[in-house]
Write a protein that holds these residues in place. Structure first.
Motif, PDB file in Angstrom:
ATOM      1  N   PRO A  68      -4.788   1.892 -13.221  1.00 47.16           N
ATOM      2  CA  PRO A  68      -5.199   0.831 -12.285  1.00 47.16           C
ATOM      3  C   PRO A  68      -4.026   0.113 -11.620  1.00 47.16           C
ATOM      4  O   PRO A  68      -4.158  -0.334 -10.479  1.00 47.16           O
ATOM      5  CB  PRO A  68      -6.016  -0.129 -13.157  1.00 47.16           C
ATOM      6  CG  PRO A  68      -5.617   0.163 -14.559  1.00 47.16           C
ATOM      7  CD  PRO A  68      -5.217   1.593 -14.609  1.00 47.16           C
ATOM      8  N   ASP A  69      -2.893   0.015 -12.340  1.00 44.10           N
ATOM      9  CA  ASP A  69      -1.738  -0.656 -11.722  1.00 44.10           C
ATOM     10  C   ASP A  69      -1.221   0.142 -10.540  1.00 44.10           C
ATOM     11  O   ASP A  69      -0.989  -0.389  -9.458  1.00 44.10           O
ATOM     12  CB  ASP A  69      -0.610  -0.837 -12.746  1.00 44.10           C
ATOM     13  CG  ASP A  69      -0.949  -1.921 -13.752  1.00 44.10           C
ATOM     14  OD1 ASP A  69      -1.805  -2.767 -13.434  1.00 44.10           O
ATOM     15  OD2 ASP A  69      -0.356  -1.906 -14.851  1.00 44.10           O
ATOM     16  N   LEU A  70      -1.051   1.453 -10.782  1.00 41.59           N
ATOM     17  CA  LEU A  70      -0.564   2.323  -9.714  1.00 41.59           C
ATOM     18  C   LEU A  70      -1.532   2.278  -8.528  1.00 41.59           C
ATOM     19  O   LEU A  70      -1.119   2.227  -7.365  1.00 41.59           O
ATOM     20  CB  LEU A  70      -0.431   3.754 -10.252  1.00 41.59           C
ATOM     21  CG  LEU A  70       0.198   4.777  -9.311  1.00 41.59           C
ATOM     22  CD1 LEU A  70       1.615   4.363  -8.928  1.00 41.59           C
ATOM     23  CD2 LEU A  70       0.213   6.163  -9.959  1.00 41.59           C
ATOM     24  N   PHE A  71      -2.816   2.277  -8.833  1.00 41.01           N
ATOM     25  CA  PHE A  71      -3.832   2.226  -7.780  1.00 41.01           C
ATOM     26  C   PHE A  71      -3.686   0.943  -6.963  1.00 41.01           C
ATOM     27  O   PHE A  71      -3.663   0.970  -5.724  1.00 41.01           O
ATOM     28  CB  PHE A  71      -5.224   2.284  -8.430  1.00 41.01           C
ATOM     29  CG  PHE A  71      -6.370   2.309  -7.453  1.00 41.01           C
ATOM     30  CD1 PHE A  71      -6.611   3.438  -6.678  1.00 41.01           C
ATOM     31  CD2 PHE A  71      -7.212   1.209  -7.310  1.00 41.01           C
ATOM     32  CE1 PHE A  71      -7.672   3.473  -5.784  1.00 41.01           C
ATOM     33  CE2 PHE A  71      -8.275   1.241  -6.419  1.00 41.01           C
ATOM     34  CZ  PHE A  71      -8.509   2.371  -5.654  1.00 41.01           C
ATOM     35  N   ALA A  72      -3.533  -0.180  -7.657  1.00 44.65           N
ATOM     36  CA  ALA A  72      -3.467  -1.473  -6.962  1.00 44.65           C
ATOM     37  C   ALA A  72      -2.199  -1.596  -6.118  1.00 44.65           C
ATOM     38  O   ALA A  72      -2.209  -2.214  -5.055  1.00 44.65           O
ATOM     39  CB  ALA A  72      -3.547  -2.612  -7.974  1.00 44.65           C
ATOM     40  N   TRP A  73      -1.101  -0.995  -6.575  1.00 45.56           N
ATOM     41  CA  TRP A  73       0.127  -1.033  -5.768  1.00 45.56           C
ATOM     42  C   TRP A  73       0.038  -0.079  -4.585  1.00 45.56           C
ATOM     43  O   TRP A  73       0.726  -0.243  -3.582  1.00 45.56           O
ATOM     44  CB  TRP A  73       1.344  -0.648  -6.619  1.00 45.56           C
ATOM     45  CG  TRP A  73       1.854  -1.708  -7.557  1.00 45.56           C
ATOM     46  CD1 TRP A  73       1.915  -1.623  -8.909  1.00 45.56           C
ATOM     47  CD2 TRP A  73       2.403  -2.994  -7.216  1.00 45.56           C
ATOM     48  NE1 TRP A  73       2.461  -2.775  -9.437  1.00 45.56           N
ATOM     49  CE2 TRP A  73       2.765  -3.639  -8.421  1.00 45.56           C
ATOM     50  CE3 TRP A  73       2.623  -3.670  -6.013  1.00 45.56           C
ATOM     51  CZ2 TRP A  73       3.339  -4.911  -8.456  1.00 45.56           C
ATOM     52  CZ3 TRP A  73       3.189  -4.938  -6.047  1.00 45.56           C
ATOM     53  CH2 TRP A  73       3.536  -5.540  -7.260  1.00 45.56           C
ATOM     54  N   THR A  74      -0.793   0.949  -4.728  1.00 43.90           N
ATOM     55  CA  THR A  74      -0.864   1.967  -3.674  1.00 43.90           C
ATOM     56  C   THR A  74      -1.662   1.477  -2.462  1.00 43.90           C
ATOM     57  O   THR A  74      -1.357   1.835  -1.327  1.00 43.90           O
ATOM     58  CB  THR A  74      -1.475   3.259  -4.250  1.00 43.90           C
ATOM     59  OG1 THR A  74      -0.595   3.743  -5.271  1.00 43.90           O
ATOM     60  CG2 THR A  74      -1.643   4.334  -3.195  1.00 43.90           C
ATOM     61  N   LEU A  75      -2.702   0.651  -2.699  1.00 48.41           N
ATOM     62  CA  LEU A  75      -3.461   0.074  -1.584  1.00 48.41           C
ATOM     63  C   LEU A  75      -2.567  -0.946  -0.883  1.00 48.41           C
ATOM     64  O   LEU A  75      -2.262  -1.996  -1.443  1.00 48.41           O
ATOM     65  CB  LEU A  75      -4.730  -0.625  -2.081  1.00 48.41           C
ATOM     66  CG  LEU A  75      -5.668   0.180  -2.980  1.00 48.41           C
ATOM     67  CD1 LEU A  75      -6.844  -0.679  -3.420  1.00 48.41           C
ATOM     68  CD2 LEU A  75      -6.146   1.441  -2.277  1.00 48.41           C
ATOM     69  N   GLY A  76      -2.102  -0.612   0.297  1.00 48.22           N
ATOM     70  CA  GLY A  76      -1.169  -1.494   0.984  1.00 48.22           C
ATOM     71  C   GLY A  76       0.274  -1.271   0.582  1.00 48.22           C
ATOM     72  O   GLY A  76       1.148  -2.035   0.975  1.00 48.22           O
ATOM     73  N   GLY A  77       0.535  -0.219  -0.185  1.00 52.54           N
ATOM     74  CA  GLY A  77       1.890   0.063  -0.661  1.00 52.54           C
ATOM     75  C   GLY A  77       2.753   0.826   0.333  1.00 52.54           C
ATOM     76  O   GLY A  77       3.859   1.253   0.006  1.00 52.54           O
ATOM     77  N   LEU A 120       4.878   3.951  -0.390  1.00 54.73           N
ATOM     78  CA  LEU A 120       6.102   3.879  -1.181  1.00 54.73           C
ATOM     79  C   LEU A 120       5.851   4.035  -2.678  1.00 54.73           C
ATOM     80  O   LEU A 120       6.762   3.884  -3.485  1.00 54.73           O
ATOM     81  CB  LEU A 120       6.804   2.538  -0.896  1.00 54.73           C
ATOM     82  CG  LEU A 120       7.208   2.365   0.584  1.00 54.73           C
ATOM     83  CD1 LEU A 120       7.631   0.930   0.870  1.00 54.73           C
ATOM     84  CD2 LEU A 120       8.321   3.342   0.956  1.00 54.73           C
ATOM     85  N   THR A 121       4.603   4.339  -3.054  1.00 55.28           N
ATOM     86  CA  THR A 121       4.298   4.594  -4.463  1.00 55.28           C
ATOM     87  C   THR A 121       4.101   6.086  -4.724  1.00 55.28           C
ATOM     88  O   THR A 121       3.839   6.486  -5.853  1.00 55.28           O
ATOM     89  CB  THR A 121       3.006   3.863  -4.892  1.00 55.28           C
ATOM     90  OG1 THR A 121       1.916   4.362  -4.092  1.00 55.28           O
ATOM     91  CG2 THR A 121       3.119   2.363  -4.679  1.00 55.28           C
ATOM     92  N   GLY A 122       4.182   6.905  -3.688  1.00 52.77           N
ATOM     93  CA  GLY A 122       3.973   8.341  -3.834  1.00 52.77           C
ATOM     94  C   GLY A 122       3.286   8.883  -2.601  1.00 52.77           C
ATOM     95  O   GLY A 122       3.048   8.151  -1.640  1.00 52.77           O
ATOM     96  N   VAL A 123       2.990  10.177  -2.659  1.00 51.16           N
ATOM     97  CA  VAL A 123       2.329  10.806  -1.518  1.00 51.16           C
ATOM     98  C   VAL A 123       0.834  10.862  -1.802  1.00 51.16           C
ATOM     99  O   VAL A 123       0.404  11.501  -2.769  1.00 51.16           O
ATOM    100  CB  VAL A 123       2.870  12.233  -1.265  1.00 51.16           C
ATOM    101  CG1 VAL A 123       2.133  12.872  -0.088  1.00 51.16           C
ATOM    102  CG2 VAL A 123       4.360  12.202  -1.008  1.00 51.16           C
ATOM    103  N   ILE A 124       0.048  10.189  -0.983  1.00 53.01           N
ATOM    104  CA  ILE A 124      -1.401  10.244  -1.133  1.00 53.01           C
ATOM    105  C   ILE A 124      -1.862  11.613  -0.626  1.00 53.01           C
ATOM    106  O   ILE A 124      -1.642  11.952   0.531  1.00 53.01           O
ATOM    107  CB  ILE A 124      -2.091   9.115  -0.339  1.00 53.01           C
ATOM    108  CG1 ILE A 124      -1.610   7.752  -0.836  1.00 53.01           C
ATOM    109  CG2 ILE A 124      -3.608   9.225  -0.438  1.00 53.01           C
ATOM    110  CD1 ILE A 124      -2.049   6.586   0.043  1.00 53.01           C
TER     111      ILE A 124
END
Lengths: 250, 443
Positions: B152-161, B164-168
């Motif tokens: 969930p942390d990675l998910f929350a940083w990815t929305l609007g990230g 920069l958190t990885g390749v969607i």
């Protein structure tokens, strides 16, 4: 725009992994034709299958197909049930001209992939389809087959053979009601040509090739250049007298 | 060797050549990972968000729709699918995206990375609120399915990230059931800023609301605007003859900007003319009209390549959000400063926002203002002044629009930026994923 068929015929794409093949599949599916994508390792096309089916709400199937496996060919043709109403071959292999000049195995692979495989497959499908008196066979050939040139004559000669085969098939089946279509793209912007410096006016998108295929299946000329300008270019190249042509670098 | 091409955002400023890769699937994407990578969708972020520090990973070939569950309205698709393709495929079956920005030419991956918002943000939230999960490729090429339940942390940083958190690679998004392709639009004229804000508040229950501001109006008319409210029309609200084909809306004329407009065409007089015309059109419009979805949500998409209206030098967007208690004063200062310079803005959009979905997402409850200006030294100087006004009123900045913000300004405005950076460092994401923007803003 031509009206889509009342009950869209099933379309079989030989070489369904190529970008041009997928573009043709998408274009037919948009007019509600069911589609079969035939390719080697067909299971790897599951995402593309799902995509076309979801976007267009048509049935899309995968079929295992190796264009160079002639032994399996009659069985493959018989196994296509219901039989396709339209068969499109986009099978082909560009190869490296320099490699083809030195390595007969490599050259044979180019020749077989561009001529033997697609011509014999479309020939067998024509035998099954002609008695029904309707439908279309489409071979995606190449402007490279219009005259052998130094830069790609191994590939070009195979495409020339394919073009001639389709010409003869069309001639033979002219009264049958089955259309035999030859489509000649010029440059096409695909992954294969990415990074090459291609002239924009002479370079088509895969979707343009697909549009040309669909148009030709529904009527009009049966031999088409995707971009009309290629017809003029190739007429000029074919028209050059040999003593002059042989000194060109095209 | 990788092909190189000139990269820029939708604002065409800045521009810079850079190596690109356009993988067709996860394996090809993995092979391209090399450090300093950022994914790029359809290039609709305005500035340098989708220009890789070392490599730009284009997702346009990963554009397949994979599954649809009509029970939940859940679509699973690859990151490069365009929102417009989703509409083409699913509106005829009675579904529409829950959230759409002002263009349908954005990819799902881009919409998630920027947590884009639409005219319904005040009631329904941003794009991220309707994402069930993402498949995210990390620095090692491993793919993690992140959702509110797993990672969930990675998910929350990815929305609007901002990528920069990885390749969607893939995502599951929710679609909204609709009965028609039509919107009931109500236009409300607001003579000044206070009236516009009051009208927004009075119509808080509207699903969609947005205001276009005549940003050359000054003095007592400062902030005069047209507030446009919208609701999805039910089938029984259509004229009888349209009820048989509720998803068919009239095809729109497509215009294309064939050439870069000469910069001259956008002088303040032309701009004044545009805004006056728009104002007059709104005044004529009846109170409630039925509008096709394309015209309602995507008025600018009808002019393909409208970004060229600013000429070759490109343009700059400015978008901030101000908290409710300081918004009126702050908006007045921003609009006053803009009108004072006479720079005009082709578009000036005011909108209420609700809470954001992601940990580093742009939205927060308050008021957002978007402006655009021709790129150049005068605009750059003006934007610095607008930054200062935003900062002084407790606002923050929308990175999907930004091409030139100073790192110090971002970090002063938004303490989450430092937490985002620290998270990236701790997880080893900072060296793997970087854009020209993330380097400029020290993310």
């Amino acid at each position: 725009m031509t009206d889509p068929d009342p009950t869209p015929a099933p379309v079989l794409i030989l070489g369904g992994r190529s970008e041009i093949g997928l573009a043709i599949a998408r274009r037919f599916a948009a007019d509600r034709h069911p589609v079969v994508l035939a390719a080697r390792d067909a299971a790897g096309l599951e995402a593309d299958r799902a995509d076309i089916a979801l976007r267009h709400g048509v049935e899309v199937r995968l079929a295992e197909y190796d264009a160079l496996d002639l032994e399996a060919l009659p069985g493959f043709v018989a196994a296509q049930q219901p039989p396709p109403g339209i068969v499109v071959s986009v099978v082909g292999l560009m190869g490296e001209q320099a490699e083809s000049e030195r390595d007969p195995q490599a050259a044979a692979r180019v020749m077989r992939s561009n001529y033997e495989g697609p011509a014999l497959a479309l020939g067998l499908f024509a035998e099954v389809m002609a008695p029904r008196g309707k439908g279309a066979i489409v071979g995606v050939s190449s402007v490279a087959g219009d005259r052998g040139r130094a830069s790609n004559y191994v590939y070009g000669s195979a495409k020339a053979g394919f073009t001639a085969f389709l010409s003869g098939l069309r001639n033979r089946l002219s009264d049958s009601g089955l259309r035999v279509v030859t489509v000649k793209p010029g440059f096409v912007a695909t992954r294969m040509t990415e990074g090459m410096d291609l002239p924009a006016r002479l370079t088509a998108a895969p979707a343009e090739v697909a549009e040309a295929v669909v148009r030709a299946v529904r009527g009009g000329p049966e031999v088409v250049y995707v971009r009309p300008i290629w017809g003029l270019v190739m007429r000029a190249i074919r028209g050059l007298p040999e003593p002059m042509f042989k000194r060109t670098r095209l | 060797m990788r092909p190189t091409r000139e990269l820029s955002g939708w604002g065409r400023y800045p521009r810079r050549p850079g190596p690109v890769a356009a993988p067709r699937d996860a394996a090809e994407a993995r092979a391209a990972l090399s450090g300093g990578v950022v994914a790029r969708g359809n290039g609709r972020a305005y500035g340098d968000s989708a220009m890789g520090a070392a490599l730009t990973l284009e997702t346009r070939r990963m554009d397949r729709m994979l599954a649809f569950d009509p029970e939940r309205g859940q679509l699973v698709a690859e990151a490069g699918v365009l929102l417009g393709d989703v509409i083409d495929a699913f509106l005829p079956r009675g579904w529409f995206p829950f959230v759409t920005p002002g263009t349908k030419f954005v990819t799902l991956g881009g919409a998630i990375a920027a947590d884009v918002h639409g005219k319904n943000h005040h009631r329904e939230g941003g794009f991220g609120a309707f994402v069930d999960w993402v498949d995210l490729m990390g620095p090692d090429g491993q793919v993690t399915r992140a959702s509110r339940e797993t990672a969930p942390d990675l998910f929350a940083w990815t929305l609007g990230g901002m990528g920069l958190t990885g390749v969607i690679l893939r995502a599951a998004i929710r679609l909204r059931p609709v009965e028609t392709g039509w919107i009931r639009q109500t236009s409300i004229m607001a003579p000044d800023l206070a009236a516009a804000m009051a009208a927004f508040e009075a119509h808080d229950a509207a699903t969609y609301s947005v205001a276009w501001i005549d940003c050359l109006a000054r003095g007592p008319a400062l902030g005069r605007s047209i507030l446009m409210l919208g609701e999805h029309a039910r089938r029984d609200e259509l004229p009888v003859e349209q009820r048989e084909h509720p998803f068919e809306t009239p095809p729109r004329r497509r215009l294309t900007m064939p050439l870069d407009a000469p910069a001259l065409a956008l002088n303040r007089y032309a701009m004044r003319g545009f805004n006056a015309l728009y104002w007059a059109r709104g005044r004529r419009a009846p109170r409630e009209t039925l509008v096709g979805w394309d015209g309602y949500f995507y008025p600018l998409d009808a002019v393909l390549g409208w970004n060229r209206i600013y000429g070759r030098r490109g343009f700059l967007q400015f978008q901030c959000v101000l908290p409710p208690d300081r918004a009126e004063q702050g908006l007045a200062a921003l609009l006053g400063e803009t009108a004072r310079t006479g720079q005009g803005s082709f578009l000036a959009v005011l909108k209420r926002l609700g809470p954001g979905a992601g940990r580093f997402a742009f939205p927060m409850p308050g008021w957002t203002l978007a402006l655009d200006f021709p790129a150049g030294p005068r605009s750059l100087a003006l934007l610095d002044r607008l930054d200062a006004i935003t900062l002084a009123h407790g606002g923050r900045f929308y990175l999907a629009k930004d091409a030139r913000l100073a790192a110090a300004t971002l970090h002063a405005a938004d303490p989450r930026a430092a937490r985002f950076r620290d998270m990236r460092r701790a997880a080893g994401l900072d060296t793997a994923f970087a854009s020209a923007q993330s380097e400029r803003l020290l993310l």
